[in-house]
Design a protein around this motif. Structure first.
Motif, short mmCIF file in Angstrom:
data_model
loop_
_atom_site.label_atom_id
_atom_site.label_comp_id
_atom_site.label_asym_id
_atom_site.label_seq_id
_atom_site.Cartn_x
_atom_site.Cartn_y
_atom_site.Cartn_z
N GLU A 465 0.97 -1.06 0.07
CA GLU A 465 -0.15 0.00 -0.01
C GLU A 465 0.61 1.37 -0.04
OE1 GLU A 465 -2.56 -0.36 3.24
OE2 GLU A 465 -3.60 -2.22 2.60
N LEU A 503 -2.27 6.52 -6.35
CA LEU A 503 -2.60 5.34 -5.02
C LEU A 503 -2.20 5.87 -3.76
CD1 LEU A 503 -3.64 2.52 -4.52
CD2 LEU A 503 -1.25 1.88 -4.65
N GLU A 506 -4.64 8.41 -2.43
CA GLU A 506 -5.83 7.88 -2.12
C GLU A 506 -5.83 7.28 -0.91
OE1 GLU A 506 -9.16 4.82 -4.07
OE2 GLU A 506 -7.37 5.19 -5.32
N ASN A 507 -4.59 6.28 -0.59
CA ASN A 507 -4.45 5.62 0.65
C ASN A 507 -4.36 6.47 2.00
OD1 ASN A 507 -4.83 3.21 -0.44
ND2 ASN A 507 -2.61 2.94 -0.60
N ALA A 511 -8.12 4.95 2.14
CA ALA A 511 -8.35 3.64 1.43
C ALA A 511 -7.10 2.82 1.91
CB ALA A 511 -8.26 4.06 -0.14
N HIS A 512 -7.21 1.42 1.41
CA HIS A 512 -6.23 0.54 1.85
C HIS A 512 -6.09 -0.23 0.57
CE1 HIS A 512 -6.02 1.88 6.05
NE2 HIS A 512 -7.21 1.81 5.90
N LYS A 513 -5.61 0.31 -0.50
CA LYS A 513 -5.36 -0.55 -1.56
C LYS A 513 -3.94 -0.86 -1.99
CE LYS A 513 -9.43 1.80 -3.88
NZ LYS A 513 -10.02 2.51 -5.19
N TYR A 515 -0.85 -2.02 -4.48
CA TYR A 515 -0.11 -1.38 -5.88
C TYR A 515 -0.10 -2.69 -6.82
CZ TYR A 515 2.82 1.24 -9.08
OH TYR A 515 3.31 1.84 -10.42
N TRP A 516 -0.99 -2.64 -7.99
CA TRP A 516 -0.98 -3.77 -8.55
C TRP A 516 -0.57 -3.32 -9.97
CZ3 TRP A 516 -3.98 -2.94 -12.75
CH2 TRP A 516 -4.95 -2.06 -12.75
#
Length: 651
Positions: A465, A503, A506-507, A511-513, A515-516
């Motif tokens: 993240e 990203l 946003e985190n 958010a807790h996304k 990195y893909w």
């Protein structure tokens, strides 16, 4: 009679009074002064009264009473000498103190005048450091003329969201923060004197812009001829940092020309290079990287270093433009993306200057590799690209080992080993040197912040993240992140800077996304050769390529508003998994090539018979299809048909 009065004056009682005064707190100082000042007086008294004492002592040998009187006189004379010395010392002390008092009074008067004069010119911020006291003082002085900007410091001492760094990562992050937190107050600390801007055009488009007025306005012409600013946003977009924290709807403020030199994560405080401290709720480290140098240049003399450029930003561009427009000979050291792009760009600029009757110098490129961008491109394609660079007007020397530098008659002399003449040292003379050998992540804050650095790849260690601590994130070139599919990675491409910044922002808002994203990158070697790529594109991997003949009406490169060439995902006409079962097998490394004509094609990079990377050579705006193929991880045998997904043979 005179002797009698003197001895009376120097009686035991009076002497003891003086002696007692010398035993007080001022005694040590007075004694030192008395000793120094009374020496001359004491010697005088001894010379005048010594003969009397000697005469008296000799005549009293037969008279006991006279002897006692003489003894008393002796004591009185001794006391008199001490008293005279003391009086002389006290006089000296008085004179010194008076002199010092007068001098101090003059200095104090001058100081008070200077303070009054200075105070009349001071702002409220300089007069009172505390914000609350400053407001009270302002109301007392002139409440009707109080300007709120004068009540706050030039740099806030608190930030809801603090971003360290002012590049593409920072820009993408504050856009994302504002998109997910409408009232967010974002403070950006940038070491540059400019607002956030795009770096890619500085080695590409701007050198091909034929209008210096456009360039001087920090703009450039794209390949399609349209003008575009280097800056992501106009100055009006940003909020004045003085009033940022007072904005009801939030905003983005940029502090330019300042650097964070210490990061205290225990207390959530960032310290700037001017000593100013900023406390924060959440922080993003987006410090990017700094250009590398070579050992032969690091040990060079200061005079020689004035003729070196570590190319990175706007100021570097204008300085190098001045050099090339003067007709100077320029040598570029490095055969990667930046070095190859600059070789084409500077050669083009020098050639155009010559055509227009202006001075035009020689451009040379040195590299240890066999060809341009050889770490990415297959060897045959790298050598083909080198020929295209030469066609642009640059002299390219490959397989060169640089061994020394010196300065002679105002020019830089480079010594190197030419593989064609390995037993002989070769020399190259140039007016200016551009060093383009990559960057290293800027992790200067790691020690003060207590953050771990990746010993293998460099950069701050973060999780998937992009988080380093509970309220600290890292993105862009400076982040060594955990890719949930490919493991730990550090990427230096522009697209990664934009996407990772987005990203992280946003985190930071909750958010807790993970990195893909599989980031893409691109390069342009002049207006005729360019490519876009994605995935693992290591020239050491097995490659299979499909080429077609380029056409004048082939699709051109397209940049978005952020200067990025990333495209939104679209559904391809077929998927890799569908092709798996219907395509015949082929083992050809390159197919459908014209002889030594690689003007357009697709290069597939294979690992365990699966596509892990793709280079679209002079094919643009097809990255989503390439990403889908890599994501599917299917074994492909007929690459001729696979290449059709990219419309390689378009009419």
């Amino acid at each position: 009679m005179q002797t009698y009065h003197l001895t009376r004056l120097a009686s035991i009682q009076n002497f003891n009074t003086i002696k007692r005064s010398l035993t007080r707190t001022t005694g040590p100082v007075l004694r030192k002064l008395i000793q120094s000042e009374s020496t001359q007086t004491t010697n005088y008294l001894r010379s005048n009264y010594g003969f009397r004492y000697a005469s008296t002592a000799s005549s009293s040998s037969n008279d006991e009473q006279n002897s006692q009187e003489n003894e008393q006189k002796k004591k009185n004379i001794t006391n008199l000498m001490y008293l005279a010395g003391a009086l002389t010392g006290l006089g000296a002390i008085y004179s010194i103190f008076q002199s010092r008092k007068s001098s101090n009074e003059k200095k104090q008067a001058a100081s008070e005048y200077d303070e009054k004069l200075s105070a009349s010119k001071k702002t409220l911020i300089e007069k009172v450091s505390d914000l609350q006291d400053r407001k009270l003082l302002a109301e007392e002085e002139s409440p009707e003329e109080v300007d709120k900007k004068d009540l706050t410091p030039n740099i806030p001492n608190f930030a809801q969201y603090l971003i360290i760094g002012g590049g593409a990562t920072a820009m993408s992050a504050f856009k994302s923060i504002r998109a997910h937190d409408a009232t967010a107050k974002v403070l950006v600390i940038s070491s540059e004197k400019y607002y956030p801007y795009m770096r890619p055009p500085l080695s590409k488009d701007i050198w091909y812009t034929d209008d210096d007025n456009v360039i001087n306005n920090h703009s450039f012409k794209q390949w399609n001829g349209k003008e575009k600013s280097l800056y992501f946003f106009d100055e009006e977009f940003y909020t004045d940092v003085k009033t940022l924290n007072d904005q009801e709807n939030g905003g983005v403020g940029v502090v330019r020309g300042r650097k964070v030199v210490n990061l205290d994560l225990k207390n959530s405080v960032a310290k700037l290079d001017n000593g100013w401290e900023i406390s924060f709720e959440k922080c993003l480290i987006a410090t990017g990287g700094q250009p590398k140098s070579l050992k032969v240049f690091q040990t060079a003399s200061n005079r020689l270093k004035t003729k070196l450029t570590l190319y990175r930003g706007i100021d570097d561009f204008f300085a190098l433009k001045k050099v090339i427009d003067s007709g100077a000979d320029v040598t570029i050291v490095g055969g990667g993306f930046l070095g190859s792009e600059l070789a084409c760009a500077l050669a083009h600029r020098a050639k155009e200057n010559s055509k227009n009757g202006k001075p035009g110098g020689k451009v040379t490129q040195l590299m240890p590799e066999t060809g341009n961008i050889s770490k990415v491109l297959p060897e045959y394609l790298s050598k083909w690209a080198t020929e295209r660079v030469r066609e642009e007007g640059a002299e390219v020397l490959t397989n060169v080992e640089l061994i020394g530098t010196s300065i002679q008659e105002g020019k830089v002399n480079l010594s190197y080993i030419d593989p064609q003449k390995p037993r002989k040292t070769s020399y190259l003379t140039s007016d200016h040197i551009v060093i383009a050998v990559g960057i290293e992540p800027n992790t200067d804050l790691a020690q003060s912040a207590g953050l771990e650095v990746d010993s293998d790849q460099g950069g701050f260690l973060v999780n998937a993240e992009l988080q380093a601590r509970h309220n600290v994130w890292v993105a862009g070139d400076a982040a060594s992140f955990y890719d949930i599919k490919l493991g730990r990675r550090r990427v230096e491409h522009y697209d990664h800077a934009v996407v990772s910044g987005k990203l992280a922002g946003e985190n930071m808002t909750g958010a807790h996304k993970p990195y893909w994203h599989q980031s893409m990158f691109w390069s342009d070697l002049g207006p005729k050769v360019g490519f876009e790529a994605i995935g693992l594109t290591d020239s050491q991997l097995q490659t299979v390529a499909v080429y077609a003949k380029g056409k004048p009406d082939d699709e051109e490169q397209k940049d978005d508003s952020e200067g990025n060439r990333e495209q939104k995902d679209v559904a391809p006409i077929a998927t890799a998994s569908e092709l798996k079962h219907k395509l015949p097998e082929t083992k050809s490394d390159t197919t459908n090539q014209q002889k030594d004509d690689y003007s357009k094609g697709v290069v597939f990079y294979l690992k365990e018979n699966k596509v892990v990377g793709i280079v679209l050579w002079n094919i643009f705006n097809r990255i989503p299809i390439a990403r889908k193929i890599i994501k599917d991880q299917q074994e492909i045998t007929n690459f001729q048909e696979l290449a059709k997904l990219f419309n390689i043979h378009q009419d």
